[in-house]
Design a protein around this motif. Structure first.
Motif, PDB file in Angstrom:
ATOM      1  N   GLN A   5      -1.106  -0.449  -4.223  1.00 22.63           N
ATOM      2  CA  GLN A   5      -2.659  -0.237  -4.070  1.00 22.63           C
ATOM      3  C   GLN A   5      -2.309   1.431  -3.705  1.00 22.63           C
ATOM      4  O   GLN A   5      -1.864   1.959  -2.448  1.00 22.63           O
ATOM      5  CB  GLN A   5      -3.337  -0.831  -2.789  1.00 22.63           C
ATOM      6  CG  GLN A   5      -4.555  -0.734  -2.713  1.00 22.63           C
ATOM      7  CD  GLN A   5      -5.592  -1.108  -3.849  1.00 22.63           C
ATOM      8  OE1 GLN A   5      -5.199  -2.346  -4.250  1.00 22.63           O
ATOM      9  NE2 GLN A   5      -6.590  -0.325  -4.164  1.00 22.63           N
ATOM     10  N   ASP A  23      -4.794   4.428  -2.386  1.00 21.84           N
ATOM     11  CA  ASP A  23      -6.089   4.644  -1.713  1.00 21.84           C
ATOM     12  C   ASP A  23      -6.659   6.114  -2.495  1.00 21.84           C
ATOM     13  O   ASP A  23      -5.969   7.019  -2.996  1.00 21.84           O
ATOM     14  CB  ASP A  23      -6.142   4.975  -0.135  1.00 21.84           C
ATOM     15  CG  ASP A  23      -5.870   3.944   0.514  1.00 21.84           C
ATOM     16  OD1 ASP A  23      -6.149   2.752  -0.099  1.00 21.84           O
ATOM     17  OD2 ASP A  23      -5.129   3.880   1.445  1.00 21.84           O
ATOM     18  N   ARG A  73       0.823  -1.190  -0.104  1.00 20.88           N
ATOM     19  CA  ARG A  73       0.105   0.121  -0.129  1.00 20.88           C
ATOM     20  C   ARG A  73       0.991   1.268  -0.036  1.00 20.88           C
ATOM     21  O   ARG A  73       1.836   1.279   0.777  1.00 20.88           O
ATOM     22  CB  ARG A  73      -0.865   0.040   1.336  1.00 20.88           C
ATOM     23  CG  ARG A  73      -1.952   1.168   1.244  1.00 20.88           C
ATOM     24  CD  ARG A  73      -2.815   0.972   2.224  1.00 20.88           C
ATOM     25  NE  ARG A  73      -3.731  -0.502   2.235  1.00 20.88           N
ATOM     26  CZ  ARG A  73      -4.940  -0.585   1.572  1.00 20.88           C
ATOM     27  NH1 ARG A  73      -5.228   0.653   0.724  1.00 20.88           N
ATOM     28  NH2 ARG A  73      -5.438  -1.700   1.155  1.00 20.88           N
TER      29      ARG A  73
END
Length: 264
Positions: free
Chosen positions: A76, A78, A12
């Motif tokens: 990833q 957000d 992330r």
């Protein structure tokens, strides 16, 4: 059939550090939740998810054939990540790239390969030329070698310009068996004196199971906008293209040998 991501980690993104270079793809140096820095490639830039697919397939094929390639991860991003970015162009890029992107482990301290400074063994040069002919990689030129020297070893990066057949998605069978005329611009072509030996060494390594495993790594969401009926059908087109191209390697080897005669 589900996508096998067992060999690709997902991280992330936690911090956008800085752009890596100017250009349409606008890659960035970013930090992830595992504490490492990555060269992050955005699905919202340039050629979109197709560039990420080429980067993933090209990089993992290179790795399977024994080349040094930085670890490739899914990154990833957000939705809220870009809201605090003051640069409007970068903010737009981040917002267009929400979801799954791709990143390569950042080789801190690496320097760009310069053929004037570093002489490559003809066998290695030949293997790299063979790889790029297989992948139809137009982006390994003297202007932009897309190779790094790190701890005195050569690493291959940036395969996003490979597999260009998928930008039109037409005549993939015909394109798979074509020679690769752009090889005449390859930075290593003058040193690639062992192309036949490279072909004999590398082609057997690219087995049906290896190709299938790598193609299955492509996430469904990157295939959503392809001009085919389903992600699985899109993967099958990539699998067939790579399989047919490897089987017809004599075509691009002959072209590379002829091009080399013209430049030396």
């Amino acid at each position: 059939m589900g996508v096998d991501t067992s060999t690709i980690r997902t991280v992330r993104v936690t911090r956008y550090v800085t752009p890596l270079r100017e250009g349409g793809s606008l890659p960035a140096l970013a930090e992830a939740d595992d504490g490492f820095l990555y060269a992050l490639k955005f699905r919202g830039a340039g050629q979109g998810s197709k560039a990420l697919i080429a980067e993933l397939l090209g990089g993992e094929i290179a790795r399977a054939l024994g080349f040094r390639v930085p670890e490739i991860v899914f990154a990833q991003l957000d939705e809220a990540f870009g809201r605090t970015e003051p640069d409007e162009e970068i903010q737009d890029l981040l917002q267009a790239s929400t979801g799954l992107n791709l990143a390569l482990h950042y080789l801190s301290g690496a320097i760009t390969f310069d053929p004037v400074v570093t002489t490559l063994d003809p066998a290695l040069a030949s293997r790299i030329v063979w790889l790029d002919c297989l992948l139809t990689n137009v982006d390994r030129t003297a202007k932009n070698t897309n190779m790094l020297m790190w701890h005195k070893e050569l690493w291959l990066i940036d395969h996003g310009a490979s597999l260009y057949f998928h930008h039109t998605w037409d005549n993939s069978h015909e394109q798979a068996v074509r020679s690769f005329t752009q090889v005449n611009n390859h930075v290593l072509l003058p040193w690639a004196s062992q192309l036949r030996e490279a072909d004999a060494e590398l082609r057997p390594k690219l087995t049906a199971s290896v190709i299938q495993r790598i193609v299955q790594l492509v996430p469904d969401e990157w295939l959503a906008n392809h001009d085919v009926q389903s992600p699985e059908e899109a993967r099958e087109v990539y699998r067939r293209f790579i399989t047919m191209r490897a089987a017809a390697s004599e075509n691009f080897v002959n072209e590379a040998q002829d091009a080399r005669k013209r430049v030396i």
